[in-house]
Design a protein around this motif. Sequence first.
Motif, short mmCIF file in Angstrom:
data_model
loop_
_atom_site.label_atom_id
_atom_site.label_comp_id
_atom_site.label_asym_id
_atom_site.label_seq_id
_atom_site.Cartn_x
_atom_site.Cartn_y
_atom_site.Cartn_z
N ASP A 252 0.92 -1.37 0.00
CA ASP A 252 -0.04 -0.15 -0.11
C ASP A 252 0.73 1.03 -0.04
OD1 ASP A 252 -2.27 -1.27 0.01
OD2 ASP A 252 -2.84 -1.21 2.08
N GLU A 253 1.91 1.45 0.52
CA GLU A 253 2.82 2.63 0.78
C GLU A 253 3.31 2.56 -0.52
OE1 GLU A 253 6.10 4.49 3.63
OE2 GLU A 253 5.49 2.56 4.04
N VAL B 43 -5.69 0.92 -9.68
CA VAL B 43 -4.66 0.45 -8.69
C VAL B 43 -5.17 -0.41 -7.52
CG1 VAL B 43 -2.85 1.38 -7.22
CG2 VAL B 43 -3.46 2.88 -9.18
N VAL B 44 -4.37 -1.45 -7.49
CA VAL B 44 -4.65 -2.34 -6.41
C VAL B 44 -3.37 -2.49 -5.51
CG1 VAL B 44 -5.49 -4.54 -5.37
CG2 VAL B 44 -6.64 -3.47 -7.56
N LEU C 233 -6.04 9.42 2.03
CA LEU C 233 -5.92 9.75 0.66
C LEU C 233 -7.45 10.46 0.05
CD1 LEU C 233 -4.74 6.27 -0.45
CD2 LEU C 233 -3.42 8.30 -0.10
N ASN C 234 -7.16 11.24 -0.89
CA ASN C 234 -8.30 11.78 -1.69
C ASN C 234 -9.11 10.70 -2.37
OD1 ASN C 234 -6.72 11.49 -3.69
ND2 ASN C 234 -6.62 13.36 -4.13
N ILE C 235 -8.61 9.40 -2.57
CA ILE C 235 -9.59 8.36 -3.47
C ILE C 235 -8.98 7.17 -2.44
CG2 ILE C 235 -7.77 7.82 -4.88
CD1 ILE C 235 -9.71 7.26 -6.97
N SER C 236 -10.25 6.24 -2.36
CA SER C 236 -9.99 5.06 -1.75
C SER C 236 -9.27 3.98 -2.35
CB SER C 236 -11.20 4.62 -0.80
OG SER C 236 -12.07 4.24 -1.98
N LEU C 237 -8.25 3.51 -1.90
CA LEU C 237 -7.38 2.29 -2.43
C LEU C 237 -8.14 0.96 -2.36
CD1 LEU C 237 -4.48 1.72 -3.84
CD2 LEU C 237 -3.70 1.59 -1.96
N SER D 69 -9.97 0.82 -8.15
CA SER D 69 -10.03 -0.15 -9.32
C SER D 69 -11.62 -0.27 -9.44
CB SER D 69 -9.45 -1.31 -8.88
OG SER D 69 -10.05 -1.95 -7.75
N LYS D 70 -12.52 0.40 -9.38
CA LYS D 70 -14.04 0.16 -9.54
C LYS D 70 -14.04 0.19 -11.25
CE LYS D 70 -15.91 3.94 -8.33
NZ LYS D 70 -16.70 5.13 -7.99
N ILE D 71 -14.93 -1.07 -11.56
CA ILE D 71 -15.19 -1.09 -13.20
C ILE D 71 -15.98 0.01 -13.50
CG2 ILE D 71 -16.04 -3.08 -14.86
CD1 ILE D 71 -14.94 -5.11 -12.92
#
Length: 349
Positions: free
Chosen positions: A256-257, A279-280, A291-295, A346-348
């Motif tokens: 993750d880092e 990204v995963v 983060l400004n977007i969830s990973l 990584s949403k489709i």
Amino acid sequence: MNEKHGRRITVKDIAKIVGVSATAVSMALNNRGSLTPARREEIKRVAAELGYVPNAGARSLRGSHTRAFGVVINYFNNPFFRDFFTGMEEVTNRIDFSYWVSQTRDDLEKEQEQVRKLAQLGVDGIIILPCSKETSHLTELTSRFNIPLVLISHAIGDLFPAVVADNVVGARMATEHLLAIPNRPVLHIAGPIAAKSGIEHRYQGYCDTMKKADKRFNSDNSVFFVKRLRAEDGYAMMSEILRNYKLPVSLFVVNDETALGVLNYCYHHNLRVPEDISVVGFSDIDLLESLNISLSTVSIPRREMGECAANNLLSQIGFSYQSKTDFITKGSITTLPVSLIIRDSSKII
């Protein structure tokens, strides 16, 4: 305080009377080393007659153990260990054990130094996140000093007890998820696979899954290696990836880092996630909340890993504690299950 001529009795006093070295006395009193049973008992008898009392900072007065062990990690600020220590303390607090923590900064010489220092302090055992597959200092720890240890995250063959995540399965789940996103290659940012088995197994899980999906798969064209698993390494690697591939692409990132660095690069270069880059990561560390977007990530049960490692070490020392959860153990290696958490990155679409 027991004293001789107004001072505390020391191991040197005992050594002088018995005719051995101070080291031999220390080994005998700690039930370690290769002394004969007769010599060991002689040393203990003389110590008792002189009224020797171990230093309270090095040896507990309640028994033959210090009731303390060492924990050697890579970085003090590694968010992975927040939940790990919580799980570990669920075990240690129940039986009144304490622990000392040191960091290696992912450097082998520093790791060897920290292990030696902990051995000299007389800890009852050591939990360690190894920074490489080098074993000489670890073998010395178990054979010469008779100090048990448990590796975490990265096993070294079957040489030592270890508690690890199911990295192969986690990598497979992440790769299969990214393969389901159409019209883009699935690439892997890998770490130092020659040095760390956990990183090697993530690489292996990715390659096996890709080969199953495409017999023409060539890892030489799809894997990008970073030397360290830090955000700056992920950030720096992005320029090389984009020189070789046109958007859109999907990235399975070793941890993750490093994935955080990828997301920062995308933010600073106006790249859309997940439209341009999916990204995963791997680990599900607490840092991701900022983060400004969830990973999307593969979640490791860090709390359970801490509990399992402490329980394993204490059982070697001779203390029993019933773990709340049963995990798969093969040989000396305990493997913890992982889960894939799909979030915005990584949403489709």
